[in-house]
Design a protein around this motif. Structure first.
Motif, PDB file in Angstrom:
ATOM      1  N   ASN A 346       0.831  -1.210   0.000  1.00 34.11           N
ATOM      2  CA  ASN A 346       0.000   0.000   0.000  1.00 34.11           C
ATOM      3  C   ASN A 346       0.864   1.258   0.000  1.00 34.11           C
ATOM      4  N   ALA A 347       1.981   1.221   0.755  1.00 33.95           N
ATOM      5  CA  ALA A 347       2.892   2.368   0.775  1.00 33.95           C
ATOM      6  C   ALA A 347       3.510   2.585  -0.601  1.00 33.95           C
ATOM      7  N   ALA A 348       3.984   1.488  -1.220  1.00 34.71           N
ATOM      8  CA  ALA A 348       4.605   1.604  -2.541  1.00 34.71           C
ATOM      9  C   ALA A 348       3.598   2.073  -3.585  1.00 34.71           C
ATOM     10  N   HIS A 349       2.376   1.515  -3.524  1.00 33.94           N
ATOM     11  CA  HIS A 349       1.347   1.866  -4.503  1.00 33.94           C
ATOM     12  C   HIS A 349       0.987   3.340  -4.437  1.00 33.94           C
ATOM     13  N   ASN A 350       1.047   3.914  -3.217  1.00 39.39           N
ATOM     14  CA  ASN A 350       0.693   5.319  -3.037  1.00 39.39           C
ATOM     15  C   ASN A 350       1.920   6.234  -2.985  1.00 39.39           C
TER      16      ASN A 350
END
Length: 543
Positions: A346-350
């Motif tokens: 989720n961190a990487a995606h955002n």
């Protein structure tokens, strides 16, 4: 003394945490589901225990002003909703009082700085996840719905006002498919048969829908037909998956997934972040109220961009990631490996580049961070219903964050944990209840705790004139002195009031507000004298 099947007239005067009305008979409390404060009614006693009893509403003589006509035909037997028979305003008052009562009775707090409850814009169709157990009726046909109160008996349900209408359409298509395919129904006792649960998720913002069939096996009869019927009934559908659960367990999902059509995840947006949600992933079931809760938590965190933020019990990272842009660094900790992996994705995606996620329980993670020298400025905790381990609170206090934001799903364990936090020299600055689940008995709470630099820490000072080293006592030591000598407790706010009264220097907390949002009651005279005595004892004021 009352006994089973007795009938009596009574007025409902209060509510339990589970949503039952409370009245009294022969001096004994009687809990009556489906009643409202102010109801005058006839109650039949159904069970008598040593100190209390349970009753059933037999006749409503005079209805409460809070009463309204229930909008769900199975609200009583289903038991999921306990407040559909009263107005939403009355429900919010009950939930606010529940939080206040827990903090006063369990925590022993006075003058609680309670802000207004954050009510939901709608009491209906707010859930983005639904798990429907499947079983056989007495006539041998499939039934699907929700378990009756305190049982595994399924209440056959064709619509639920908490679920979006798209779930109703998907469920009806699934029922029709089962009749055509003849796929067998799981028998919990015999551990035989195939169909166990129908599990659905949807994205409130994206509109994507995922249907998951939980089965005691790796294949279904008529899978192609199932896909066809679901897609025709639910054009919004983006994925259909089979979850394989062969275990003798009450846990809904097994570990294996097989995609029958589409993709095995949905997308949704929360606090301007996009999340990929699998059947196993945690995601708040009421997205709109989750945003309200997270925004309040962010307000309490008071981030300026210069702080290190620690998110304990971080799950898939939603709370911490929603605040990451306002922090210098984010550290998340979670015990479930798959959730940690989801948080990293989720961190990487955002495109969140200032986040680190650790796998481990909160106690171990907090200890490891402390030992490696991390001293977060703000810590957010969102523990499970059982609350925090005492060792977690001790380690948090040792890290000495300026602010702690506690997000709770249970007022009782919250009150217990806040009691330890205040013993560790933290003040309760603000409390906000949040209604995440309208109609049900549940209520969330967000609490801001802060540590002031002077009165809440032990200070050792060198007196310039005499060279004498003096230890300035914490509020906790003053409280202990008063408790031991006078036999009553004094709140930290009272100590601060008396210190100002006698002219002692008070350093203002960095997050202090100029005007209180709640009514403040002055320190009673007897407590003023006791606190002055303690201040004299510790040499802070003259004899």
């Amino acid at each position: 003394m009352i006994k089973k099947n007795d009938l009596f007239e009574a007025e409902i005067t209060a509510m339990t945490a589970e949503g039952s009305g409370i009245c009294r008979a022969d001096g004994m409390a009687v809990f009556v589901p489906g009643t409202a404060v102010g109801d005058r009614c006839v109650v039949r006693v159904v069970k008598v225990l040593k100190k209390y009893a349970f009753g059933r509403l037999e006749e409503l003589l005079t209805p409460s002003p809070d009463r309204t006509t229930p909008d769900c035909p199975i609200a009583g037997p289903c038991g999921g909703c306990v407040y559909r028979h009263i107005t939403y305003e009355a429900e919010l008052k009950i939930k606010t009082q529940r939080v206040r009562d827990a903090l006063e009775r369990i925590g022993g707090f006075e003058n609680i700085p309670m802000e207004p409850i954050l009510g939901a814009p709608s009491r209906t169709r707010y859930r983005n996840k639904c798990q429907l157990p499947i079983g056989l009726s007495k006539n041998g046909e499939m039934q699907m719905g929700f378990y009756a109160v305190n049982s595994h008996r399924i209440i056959d349900t064709h619509t639920c006002l908490l679920q979006p209408e798209v779930f109703d359409r998907a469920a009806e298509a699934f029922r029709a498919w089962q009749k055509l395919s003849g796929e067998s129904i799981y028998d919990e006792a015999a551990h035989s048969g195939v169909l166990r649960h129908l599990y659905m998720r949807c994205g409130e913002k994206s509109g994507e829908v995922l249907v998951c069939i939980v089965a005691n096996g790796a294949k279904l009869h008529g899978e192609d037909l199932l896909v066809k019927m679901l897609r025709e009934a639910v054009p919004e559908i983006t994925g259909i998956v089979l979850n394989i659960n062969r275990e003798r367990t009450n846990v809904v999902l097994g570990r294996e997934l097989r995609t029958l059509w589409g993709k095995p995840t949905i997308r949704d947006t929360l606090c301007r972040l996009e999340f990929e949600i699998s059947p196993h992933a945690f995601y708040q079931v009421n997205r709109t109220q989750a945003e309200a809760l997270y925004n309040k938590a962010a307000e309490y965190a008071g981030l300026t961009g210069a702080e290190t933020l620690l998110d304990l019990y971080c799950g898939t990272g939603t709370i911490g990631l929603s605040m990451a842009s306002r922090a210098k660094k984010l550290i998340g900790a979670e015990i479930i490996p798959s959730a940690v992996e989801n948080a990293r994705k989720n961190a990487a995606h955002n495109h969140v580049t200032n986040a680190e996620f650790l796998c481990g329980d909160a106690k171990d993670a907090a200890r490891i961070l402390y030992e490696r020298g991390e001293r977060p400025d703000v810590i957010v905790i969102d523990p499970p219903r059982k609350g925090c381990d005492a060792a977690v609170i001790t380690t948090i206090a040792a890290m000495r964050p300026t602010r702690v934001v506690y997000v709770s799903c249970d007022p009782a364990t919250l009150a217990r944990d806040l009691k330890q936090f205040t013993a560790e020299d933290y003040n309760i600055e603000a409390v906000t209840p949040v209604d995440m689940f309208p109609g049900t008995a549940h209520v969330e709470t967000v609490v801001l705790l802060s540590r002031e630099t002077n009165p809440l820490t032990v200070e050792v000072r060198m007196e310039v004139e005499t060279g004498e080293v003096k230890e300035h006592p914490t509020y906790k030591r003053i409280q202990e002195y008063v408790q031991e000598k006078y036999g009553f407790k004094v709140h930290t706010a009272y100590i601060a009031e008396v210190k100002r009264m006698v002219g002692l220097d008070m350093h203002k907390a960095p997050n202090a507000v100029e005007q209180r949002k709640h009514e403040y009651h002055p320190c009673p005279p007897e407590k003023v004298e006791a606190i002055k005595d303690a201040l004299r004892h510790f040499g802070l004021i003259a004899e």
